[in-house]
Design a protein around this motif. Sequence first.
Motif, PDB file in Angstrom:
ATOM      1  N   GLU A   1       0.816  -1.177   0.113  1.00 32.71           N
ATOM      2  CA  GLU A   1       0.059   0.010   0.088  1.00 32.71           C
ATOM      3  C   GLU A   1       0.931   1.288  -0.262  1.00 32.71           C
ATOM      4  N   THR A   2       2.031   1.024   0.602  1.00 35.79           N
ATOM      5  CA  THR A   2       3.088   2.315   0.914  1.00 35.79           C
ATOM      6  C   THR A   2       3.831   2.585  -0.418  1.00 35.79           C
ATOM      7  N   VAL A   3       4.539   1.639  -0.849  1.00 36.37           N
ATOM      8  CA  VAL A   3       5.495   1.711  -1.883  1.00 36.37           C
ATOM      9  C   VAL A   3       4.716   1.415  -3.133  1.00 36.37           C
ATOM     10  N   GLY A   4       3.781   0.917  -3.321  1.00 43.20           N
ATOM     11  CA  GLY A   4       3.009   0.697  -4.607  1.00 43.20           C
ATOM     12  C   GLY A   4       3.744  -0.285  -5.578  1.00 43.20           C
ATOM     13  N   ALA A   5       3.504  -1.556  -5.222  1.00 42.82           N
ATOM     14  CA  ALA A   5       4.111  -2.868  -6.183  1.00 42.82           C
ATOM     15  C   ALA A   5       3.540  -2.809  -7.546  1.00 42.82           C
ATOM     16  N   GLN A   6       3.914  -2.105  -8.375  1.00 44.98           N
ATOM     17  CA  GLN A   6       3.245  -2.108  -9.773  1.00 44.98           C
ATOM     18  C   GLN A   6       3.540  -3.048 -10.537  1.00 44.98           C
ATOM     19  N   VAL A   7       4.607  -3.807 -10.620  1.00 43.51           N
ATOM     20  CA  VAL A   7       4.690  -5.167 -11.355  1.00 43.51           C
ATOM     21  C   VAL A   7       4.941  -6.177 -10.185  1.00 43.51           C
ATOM     22  N   VAL A   8       4.063  -7.185 -10.426  1.00 49.28           N
ATOM     23  CA  VAL A   8       4.337  -8.319  -9.465  1.00 49.28           C
ATOM     24  C   VAL A   8       4.686  -9.436 -10.155  1.00 49.28           C
ATOM     25  N   SER A   9       5.667 -10.216 -10.067  1.00 53.03           N
ATOM     26  CA  SER A   9       5.954 -11.513 -11.046  1.00 53.03           C
ATOM     27  C   SER A   9       5.520 -12.828 -10.018  1.00 53.03           C
ATOM     28  N   ILE A  10       4.936 -13.556 -10.811  1.00 59.69           N
ATOM     29  CA  ILE A  10       4.515 -14.834 -10.222  1.00 59.69           C
ATOM     30  C   ILE A  10       5.279 -16.025 -10.683  1.00 59.69           C
ATOM     31  N   ASP A  11       6.187 -16.874  -9.869  1.00 63.63           N
ATOM     32  CA  ASP A  11       6.923 -17.984 -10.207  1.00 63.63           C
ATOM     33  C   ASP A  11       7.021 -18.886  -9.207  1.00 63.63           C
TER      34      ASP A  11
ATOM     35  N   THR B   1       0.624 -28.265  -4.071  1.00 64.22           N
ATOM     36  CA  THR B   1       0.571 -29.460  -3.264  1.00 64.22           C
ATOM     37  C   THR B   1       0.684 -30.836  -4.128  1.00 64.22           C
ATOM     38  N   ASP B   2       0.981 -31.849  -3.702  1.00 64.41           N
ATOM     39  CA  ASP B   2       1.200 -33.246  -4.386  1.00 64.41           C
ATOM     40  C   ASP B   2       0.396 -33.659  -5.227  1.00 64.41           C
ATOM     41  N   LYS B   3       0.725 -33.931  -6.573  1.00 63.20           N
ATOM     42  CA  LYS B   3      -0.014 -34.477  -7.628  1.00 63.20           C
ATOM     43  C   LYS B   3      -0.788 -33.283  -8.033  1.00 63.20           C
ATOM     44  N   SER B   4      -0.004 -32.106  -8.155  1.00 67.46           N
ATOM     45  CA  SER B   4      -0.690 -31.075  -8.765  1.00 67.46           C
ATOM     46  C   SER B   4       0.519 -29.969  -9.413  1.00 67.46           C
ATOM     47  N   ASN B   5       0.195 -28.955  -9.632  1.00 65.86           N
ATOM     48  CA  ASN B   5       1.137 -27.875 -10.306  1.00 65.86           C
ATOM     49  C   ASN B   5       0.894 -26.580 -10.133  1.00 65.86           C
ATOM     50  N   GLU B   6       1.652 -25.762 -10.740  1.00 67.31           N
ATOM     51  CA  GLU B   6       1.516 -24.443 -10.686  1.00 67.31           C
ATOM     52  C   GLU B   6       0.162 -23.642 -10.989  1.00 67.31           C
TER      53      GLU B   6
ATOM     54  N   ASP C   1       4.946 -16.670 -16.344  1.00 67.42           N
ATOM     55  CA  ASP C   1       5.469 -17.369 -17.437  1.00 67.42           C
ATOM     56  C   ASP C   1       4.330 -18.223 -18.212  1.00 67.42           C
ATOM     57  N   ALA C   2       4.962 -19.051 -19.110  1.00 70.47           N
ATOM     58  CA  ALA C   2       4.046 -19.699 -19.881  1.00 70.47           C
ATOM     59  C   ALA C   2       3.012 -20.658 -18.997  1.00 70.47           C
ATOM     60  N   MET C   3       3.694 -21.254 -18.004  1.00 69.63           N
ATOM     61  CA  MET C   3       2.853 -22.292 -17.378  1.00 69.63           C
ATOM     62  C   MET C   3       1.732 -21.775 -16.783  1.00 69.63           C
ATOM     63  N   GLY C   4       1.625 -20.337 -16.228  1.00 70.99           N
ATOM     64  CA  GLY C   4       0.385 -19.751 -15.603  1.00 70.99           C
ATOM     65  C   GLY C   4      -0.203 -19.398 -16.929  1.00 70.99           C
ATOM     66  N   THR C   5      -0.197 -19.310 -18.327  1.00 70.09           N
ATOM     67  CA  THR C   5      -1.090 -18.799 -19.102  1.00 70.09           C
ATOM     68  C   THR C   5      -2.056 -19.661 -19.615  1.00 70.09           C
TER      69      THR C   5
ATOM     70  N   LEU D   1       7.333 -24.179  -4.179  1.00 76.91           N
ATOM     71  CA  LEU D   1       6.555 -23.068  -3.811  1.00 76.91           C
ATOM     72  C   LEU D   1       6.225 -21.990  -5.025  1.00 76.91           C
ATOM     73  N   VAL D   2       5.211 -21.428  -4.868  1.00 76.91           N
ATOM     74  CA  VAL D   2       4.862 -20.408  -5.961  1.00 76.91           C
ATOM     75  C   VAL D   2       4.938 -19.152  -5.353  1.00 76.91           C
ATOM     76  N   SER D   3       5.721 -18.102  -5.722  1.00 80.06           N
ATOM     77  CA  SER D   3       6.029 -16.853  -4.846  1.00 80.06           C
ATOM     78  C   SER D   3       5.609 -15.660  -5.771  1.00 80.06           C
ATOM     79  N   ALA D   4       4.989 -14.744  -5.169  1.00 85.14           N
ATOM     80  CA  ALA D   4       4.679 -13.503  -5.603  1.00 85.14           C
ATOM     81  C   ALA D   4       6.014 -12.392  -5.342  1.00 85.14           C
ATOM     82  N   TRP D   5       6.591 -11.914  -6.478  1.00 87.61           N
ATOM     83  CA  TRP D   5       7.680 -10.929  -6.299  1.00 87.61           C
ATOM     84  C   TRP D   5       7.647  -9.755  -6.840  1.00 87.61           C
ATOM     85  N   ALA D   6       7.269  -8.573  -5.975  1.00 90.10           N
ATOM     86  CA  ALA D   6       7.287  -7.259  -6.461  1.00 90.10           C
ATOM     87  C   ALA D   6       8.824  -6.840  -7.043  1.00 90.10           C
TER      88      ALA D   6
END
Length: 422
Positions: A124-134, A171-176, A197-201, A153-158
């Motif tokens: 809210e303070t610094v404003g994370a305009q671009v957030v990368s999910i990987d 979770t086991d037997k799952s994916n991103e 990235d393409a996995m989440g398209t 782990l799937v992380s969100a990165w400002a």
Amino acid sequence: MASGFKSHQVQTKSSKPLSIAHATVLTQQMQSFFSEIEDPRVPRTRAHLLTDILIIGIFSAIAGGKGWEDMENYGLSKHDWLKEFLALPNGIPCPDTFRRVFERINPKAFERCFRRAWVQSVVETVGAQVVSIDGKTLKGSYNREQGKSALHLVSAWASEHRLVLGQVKVTDKSNEITAIPALLELLDLAGCIITIDAMGTQTAIAKRCCEAQIATQIYNAKADYVLALKANHPTLHGQIKTWFDQAAADQFQGITVSYDERIEKGHHRTEKRQVWSVPVSQLPPLHNQDDWVGLQTVVMVVRVRHLWNKTTREVQFYLTSLESDACKLGQAIRLHWGVENGLHWTLDMTFSEDACRVRTGHAPQNLALLRRIALNGLNREQSLKRSNRQKSNRAAMDNNYMLTILAACLSQHNDTSKPACQ
């Protein structure tokens, strides 16, 4: 929830009173953040306070600690200092106590404290305009005896502010594909640009991004997406590639196109990046176009790298809900790759995450979160212009600098935001 940390102006020439004053305020704030975490131990075995264990664990992670023995060693080395602002009713916990607690703490509750107490106020303070999910696999967390694969782990990165905003276990037997919507559900990313990235398209993920809304007195906005398009969508990928090939051959005559070009030099290489963005209305109807909620623009990026011994050329396509602006889109796409160097590479090089063999109970996930808390603090502390490894070493030796890093991690008032594209 406690308010953000504010520096106390203590008029003294001695560093010790200043250090303890800061330590007391910071630890009280952290204790309030952790108050919703349920202690997993039975009452008769609680020789050490849960908050003391968590705080020493965070200090140890910032100082470069890798596991339970390092937590004990840090506590014993800093015992005289720690006892001035922590309860420590029975001294420093032993390694087995640290292990048992972190194996059994509910990781969702722990992550929720991290997200609400620190990350939400920072965004809210610094404003994370671009957030990368990987995603990232903790390679050493597998357990052959129990038949468990390594934790992913799937992380969100400002990207612009180099902050971890949250993480979700695959979770086991799952994916991103299933983990990304869960992460987006947890985070309030309205007004941000989400790059994946393409996995989440996936059409469901595009829809989820566009549905991320917030209504406040300041703004009412949705999140936008920039999704990499590769061969996992063969029909759509082939259609867009063929169209761009033909349009480029005709020099985009009669087509509304935005173009941007950047050349970067460094590390004995030169990279030229060309970005073309075209409103989707300029293209013929795309395969299942209506399924991509909010789709406005398609993008082509060409990267040509000249190394000392070879030249490589890469072409990449993207789908986005943003308007056609090659400068803004090119910078968002460029920032996405910061998740590899700024997050994944740093976790391995500074914190030796892949080498960590912690693998029982919830300990791998909880210890991973400690490392991400430490990384946020190291990245936000800017008074020492050194690498994160050197900052970590300094914090291990200098109690006041340790508190400076912790204050940077907790403070809500350190930065101002910058737009994604000037």
